[in-house]
Design a protein around this motif. Structure first.
Motif, PDB file in Angstrom:
ATOM      1  N   PHE A 140      46.507  34.772  68.447  1.00 37.38           N
ATOM      2  CA  PHE A 140      47.193  35.986  68.889  1.00 37.38           C
ATOM      3  C   PHE A 140      46.478  37.194  68.292  1.00 37.38           C
ATOM      4  N   SER A 141      46.029  38.087  69.160  1.00 45.61           N
ATOM      5  CA  SER A 141      45.275  39.261  68.736  1.00 45.61           C
ATOM      6  C   SER A 141      46.105  40.523  68.958  1.00 45.61           C
ATOM      7  N   LEU A 142      46.333  41.279  67.891  1.00 42.78           N
ATOM      8  CA  LEU A 142      47.141  42.498  67.952  1.00 42.78           C
ATOM      9  C   LEU A 142      46.288  43.718  67.627  1.00 42.78           C
ATOM     10  N   ALA A 143      46.317  44.704  68.503  1.00 36.27           N
ATOM     11  CA  ALA A 143      45.716  46.007  68.235  1.00 36.27           C
ATOM     12  C   ALA A 143      46.822  46.914  67.703  1.00 36.27           C
ATOM     13  N   CYS A 144      46.593  47.493  66.530  1.00 33.00           N
ATOM     14  CA  CYS A 144      47.675  48.232  65.868  1.00 33.00           C
ATOM     15  C   CYS A 144      47.220  49.606  65.406  1.00 33.00           C
ATOM     16  N   GLU A 145      48.022  50.606  65.731  1.00 26.84           N
ATOM     17  CA  GLU A 145      47.818  51.944  65.177  1.00 26.84           C
ATOM     18  C   GLU A 145      47.868  51.829  63.650  1.00 26.84           C
ATOM     19  N   PRO A 146      46.843  52.298  62.915  1.00 28.43           N
ATOM     20  CA  PRO A 146      46.799  52.118  61.460  1.00 28.43           C
ATOM     21  C   PRO A 146      48.058  52.583  60.739  1.00 28.43           C
ATOM     22  N   ASN A 147      48.666  53.673  61.216  1.00 27.69           N
ATOM     23  CA  ASN A 147      49.844  54.221  60.551  1.00 27.69           C
ATOM     24  C   ASN A 147      51.076  53.333  60.665  1.00 27.69           C
ATOM     25  N   LEU A 148      51.004  52.318  61.528  1.00 22.23           N
ATOM     26  CA  LEU A 148      52.168  51.459  61.749  1.00 22.23           C
ATOM     27  C   LEU A 148      52.075  50.132  61.001  1.00 22.23           C
ATOM     28  N   TRP A 149      51.045  49.967  60.192  1.00 20.26           N
ATOM     29  CA  TRP A 149      50.876  48.681  59.521  1.00 20.26           C
ATOM     30  C   TRP A 149      51.846  48.499  58.354  1.00 20.26           C
ATOM     31  N   VAL A 150      51.869  49.454  57.427  1.00 25.17           N
ATOM     32  CA  VAL A 150      52.647  49.301  56.196  1.00 25.17           C
ATOM     33  C   VAL A 150      54.146  49.226  56.484  1.00 25.17           C
ATOM     34  N   ASN A 151      54.758  48.156  56.000  1.00 19.95           N
ATOM     35  CA  ASN A 151      56.210  47.944  56.099  1.00 19.95           C
ATOM     36  C   ASN A 151      56.742  47.907  57.528  1.00 19.95           C
ATOM     37  N   LEU A 152      55.862  47.658  58.504  1.00 22.74           N
ATOM     38  CA  LEU A 152      56.327  47.502  59.881  1.00 22.74           C
ATOM     39  C   LEU A 152      55.570  46.352  60.540  1.00 22.74           C
ATOM     40  N   LEU A 172      43.427  45.878  75.575  1.00 22.30           N
ATOM     41  CA  LEU A 172      44.529  45.152  76.188  1.00 22.30           C
ATOM     42  C   LEU A 172      44.239  44.841  77.651  1.00 22.30           C
ATOM     43  N   GLN A 173      43.731  45.825  78.367  1.00 23.72           N
ATOM     44  CA  GLN A 173      43.447  45.632  79.789  1.00 23.72           C
ATOM     45  C   GLN A 173      42.269  44.686  80.024  1.00 23.72           C
ATOM     46  N   SER A 174      41.326  44.657  79.089  1.00 26.78           N
ATOM     47  CA  SER A 174      40.163  43.786  79.251  1.00 26.78           C
ATOM     48  C   SER A 174      40.422  42.378  78.744  1.00 26.78           C
ATOM     49  N   GLY A 175      41.523  42.171  78.034  1.00 26.16           N
ATOM     50  CA  GLY A 175      41.834  40.840  77.517  1.00 26.16           C
ATOM     51  C   GLY A 175      41.355  40.603  76.106  1.00 26.16           C
ATOM     52  N   VAL A 176      40.732  41.600  75.482  1.00 29.32           N
ATOM     53  CA  VAL A 176      40.291  41.451  74.093  1.00 29.32           C
ATOM     54  C   VAL A 176      41.497  41.270  73.173  1.00 29.32           C
ATOM     55  N   ASP A 205      45.881  40.766  72.857  1.00 29.54           N
ATOM     56  CA  ASP A 205      47.047  40.251  73.576  1.00 29.54           C
ATOM     57  C   ASP A 205      48.192  41.255  73.594  1.00 29.54           C
ATOM     58  N   ALA A 206      48.254  42.104  72.567  1.00 27.71           N
ATOM     59  CA  ALA A 206      49.337  43.080  72.476  1.00 27.71           C
ATOM     60  C   ALA A 206      48.860  44.274  71.671  1.00 27.71           C
ATOM     61  N   ALA A 207      49.611  45.376  71.790  1.00 24.75           N
ATOM     62  CA  ALA A 207      49.268  46.591  71.053  1.00 24.75           C
ATOM     63  C   ALA A 207      50.536  47.245  70.534  1.00 24.75           C
ATOM     64  N   LEU A 208      50.484  47.722  69.293  1.00 26.68           N
ATOM     65  CA  LEU A 208      51.608  48.418  68.680  1.00 26.68           C
ATOM     66  C   LEU A 208      51.169  49.852  68.422  1.00 26.68           C
ATOM     67  N   TRP A 253      52.073  44.596  75.985  1.00 26.08           N
ATOM     68  CA  TRP A 253      51.372  43.320  76.079  1.00 26.08           C
ATOM     69  C   TRP A 253      51.060  42.985  77.527  1.00 26.08           C
ATOM     70  N   ARG A 254      50.158  42.031  77.685  1.00 26.69           N
ATOM     71  CA  ARG A 254      49.795  41.590  79.030  1.00 26.69           C
ATOM     72  C   ARG A 254      50.944  40.764  79.602  1.00 26.69           C
ATOM     73  N   GLU A 255      51.393  41.117  80.805  1.00 24.68           N
ATOM     74  CA  GLU A 255      52.557  40.472  81.427  1.00 24.68           C
ATOM     75  C   GLU A 255      52.374  38.960  81.531  1.00 24.68           C
ATOM     76  N   SER A 256      51.141  38.517  81.713  1.00 21.69           N
ATOM     77  CA  SER A 256      50.868  37.085  81.857  1.00 21.69           C
ATOM     78  C   SER A 256      51.091  36.313  80.563  1.00 21.69           C
ATOM     79  N   HIS A 257      51.305  37.029  79.436  1.00 17.72           N
ATOM     80  CA  HIS A 257      51.456  36.361  78.148  1.00 17.72           C
ATOM     81  C   HIS A 257      52.915  36.108  77.766  1.00 17.72           C
ATOM     82  N   ASP A 258      53.846  36.389  78.661  1.00 13.80           N
ATOM     83  CA  ASP A 258      55.265  36.190  78.350  1.00 13.80           C
ATOM     84  C   ASP A 258      55.562  34.755  77.920  1.00 13.80           C
ATOM     85  N   GLU A 259      54.987  33.776  78.621  1.00 10.46           N
ATOM     86  CA  GLU A 259      55.241  32.381  78.293  1.00 10.46           C
ATOM     87  C   GLU A 259      54.376  31.912  77.129  1.00 10.46           C
TER      88      GLU A 259
END
Length: 279
Positions: free
Chosen positions: A92-104, A135-139, A141-144, A258-264
């Motif tokens: 599972f690959s998550l792209a995350c805004e740096p400011n949202l990492w700590v305690n979230l 996210l759109q290219s598939g690199v 799976d989700a982004a926060l 997230w990519r809709e195809s990843h729901d399952e």
């Protein structure tokens, strides 16, 4: 078109000359030149102006740069998925805004690792633009992020909300303007609320785009700023910082996309949204 040619192009862009790129990739300078020639021939465009002084991007090179980064990231992601450690069946690959990492995001990832021991996790620091492309290219799976990604086959939902509180290094009540106030760039939504709450025509002498940096600065030199309560709770409890009495607070919406195809494949994406709605 070989991936090595694109990787070489990115290396030359990073190092700004062919000699350094050759050293970085552990190949000869002639090999670097040959790879660039092959890439430019395949694209039918000159990507770099090469000289003894170095290499500079052409207009076509600038246009290709973002796509090159996406291609290489996709390739690295594919290799990682194909060579998972023994006992792991998913990545599972998550792209995350740096400011949202700590305690979230950090807490969320820790819980996911505990509840899904068969899954490997990778977290990439990303801007909104980078996260959307990945996210759109598939690199990824989700982004926060602080903003939702609007694109075909992408689902975006409210993940959480940051409560921004005005804190100060000294105990005080709200005042028309604090000369030691530090402005933090949270985005257009925060800017609108801030202008409405503080219409006085004053400009902060110091500003940051990272609240954790601003927090460290205030703890070291003093001042005040709007900071997420998840970052300052401990400092408020031990009275290293104080909530400014009478100051208006704000909320900053955080979105999980997230990519809709990843729901399952990753059902916890939907479960997380349900949990956030029903705490």
């Amino acid at each position: 078109m070989k991936i090595a040619a694109i990787q070489t192009f990115l290396s030359v862009v990073r190092t700004r000359n062919l000699i350094s790129a050759a050293e970085e990739m552990n190949v000869t300078q002639s090999a670097v030149s040959a790879r660039l020639d092959t890439l430019e021939e395949s694209l039918g465009q000159i990507l770099l102006v090469r000289s003894r002084k170095g290499a500079k991007l052409t207009k076509a090179g600038f246009a290709f740069l973002g796509q090159a980064e996406t291609i290489v990231n996709t390739w690295e992601n594919a290799k990682a998925r194909a060579s998972l450690p023994k006992g792991l069946t998913n990545l599972f690959s998550l792209a995350c805004e740096p400011n949202l990492w700590v305690n979230l995001a950090e807490t969320w990832m820790t819980n996911l690792r505990a509840s899904h021991p068969d899954t490997a996790f990778e977290i990439w620091s990303a801007t909104s633009r980078e996260a959307s492309e990945w996210l759109q290219s598939g690199v990824s799976d989700a982004a926060l992020l602080y903003e939702q990604i609007v694109a075909p086959n992408i689902v975006s939902r409210v993940f959480s909300r940051d409560r921004l509180v005005l804190v100060s290094s000294v105990e005080r009540e709200v005042m028309p303007w604090d000369p030691a106030y530090i402005y933090i760039h949270y985005g257009p939504e925060f800017r609108r609320h801030h202008v409405q709450a503080w219409p006085k025509d004053e400009t902060a002498r110091v500003s940051f785009n990272a609240p954790d940096w601003a927090l460290r600065h205030i703890l070291k030199t003093g001042g005040s700023a709007y900071l997420p309560d998840r970052l300052v709770k401990t400092h408020l409890d031990n009275q290293r910082l104080f909530a400014v009495k009478g100051a208006e607070g704000f909320e900053q919406t955080i979105y999980l996309s997230w990519r809709e195809s990843h729901d399952e494949k990753f059902p916890w994406l939907v479960d997380q949204i349900q949990d956030s709605r029903h705490p």
